[in-house]
Design an enzyme around this catalytic site. Structure first.
Site, PDB file in Angstrom:
ATOM      1  N   SER A 186       0.846  -1.184   0.000  1.00 56.18           N
ATOM      2  CA  SER A 186       0.000   0.000   0.000  1.00 56.18           C
ATOM      3  C   SER A 186       0.884   1.238   0.000  1.00 56.18           C
ATOM      4  O   SER A 186       2.032   1.191   0.449  1.00 56.18           O
ATOM      5  CB  SER A 186      -0.910   0.022   1.230  1.00 56.18           C
ATOM      6  OG  SER A 186      -1.656   1.225   1.278  1.00 56.18           O
ATOM      7  N   HIS A 187       0.337   2.321  -0.457  1.00 59.68           N
ATOM      8  CA  HIS A 187       1.051   3.595  -0.388  1.00 59.68           C
ATOM      9  C   HIS A 187       1.178   4.073   1.058  1.00 59.68           C
ATOM     10  O   HIS A 187       1.968   4.957   1.346  1.00 59.68           O
ATOM     11  CB  HIS A 187       0.341   4.640  -1.241  1.00 59.68           C
ATOM     12  CG  HIS A 187       0.623   4.476  -2.698  1.00 59.68           C
ATOM     13  ND1 HIS A 187       0.123   3.438  -3.450  1.00 59.68           N
ATOM     14  CD2 HIS A 187       1.383   5.215  -3.526  1.00 59.68           C
ATOM     15  CE1 HIS A 187       0.551   3.552  -4.690  1.00 59.68           C
ATOM     16  NE2 HIS A 187       1.319   4.618  -4.769  1.00 59.68           N
ATOM     17  N   SER A 188       0.415   3.470   1.935  1.00 56.62           N
ATOM     18  CA  SER A 188       0.449   3.795   3.358  1.00 56.62           C
ATOM     19  C   SER A 188       0.873   2.564   4.149  1.00 56.62           C
ATOM     20  O   SER A 188       0.232   1.516   4.057  1.00 56.62           O
ATOM     21  CB  SER A 188      -0.951   4.240   3.807  1.00 56.62           C
ATOM     22  OG  SER A 188      -1.070   4.182   5.214  1.00 56.62           O
ATOM     23  N   ASP A 196      -2.389  -1.783  -3.832  1.00 58.65           N
ATOM     24  CA  ASP A 196      -3.509  -0.860  -3.773  1.00 58.65           C
ATOM     25  C   ASP A 196      -3.681  -0.022  -5.043  1.00 58.65           C
ATOM     26  O   ASP A 196      -4.737  -0.070  -5.657  1.00 58.65           O
ATOM     27  CB  ASP A 196      -3.453   0.023  -2.521  1.00 58.65           C
ATOM     28  CG  ASP A 196      -2.252   0.946  -2.423  1.00 58.65           C
ATOM     29  OD1 ASP A 196      -1.372   0.939  -3.304  1.00 58.65           O
ATOM     30  OD2 ASP A 196      -2.182   1.703  -1.422  1.00 58.65           O
TER      31      ASP A 196
END
Length: 126
Positions: free
Chosen positions: A8-10, A66
């Site tokens: 995920s980017h997070s 994601d």
């Protein structure tokens, strides 16, 4: 056992998705990876490669992503890794849950786990 990597980017999102899937996936190895390595949003191919290597027990790894650049960096990471790894074209949370449950089976393969992750695309919530 087939391992999983959640990209995920997070980092927080990746960890949360892995936590939810882990509740359903028993002993399935799920490695969350995300962020830009400096506390910001993004994905880093080297970090994804490390997660793939950590998730691999010799039976391969399914990678769930994601958004756009996560796919690109996951593809680069797979090329760099010696593990057998594939990306599932699946919704990241539902796909990870399906993959984790499938990976617990004694006859699970990278392909069967990916197929079940991708089957989550058709799941209606209402």
């Amino acid at each position: 056992m087939v391992g999983l990597v959640v990209v995920s980017h997070s980092q927080t999102a990746a960890e949360g998705i892995a936590e939810v899937a882990g509740e359903m996936g028993g002993e399935t190895r799920i490695e969350p990876v995300g962020g830009d390595g400096q506390g910001g949003f993004g994905t880093v191919a080297d970090d994804i490669e490390s997660a793939i290597d950590d998730a691999d027990s010799g039976d391969g790894v399914v990678v769930l992503v994601d958004l756009g650049s996560a796919v690109m960096n996951a593809e680069i990471a797979i090329e760099m890794s010696d593990a057998e790894a594939v990306i599932a074209d699946a919704p990241v949370l539902e796909g990870t849950v399906n993959a984790a449950v499938t990976a617990t089976g004694s006859k699970a393969t990278v392909e069967s786990v990916r197929e079940q992750a991708e089957a989550a695309r058709g799941v209606e919530k209402l």
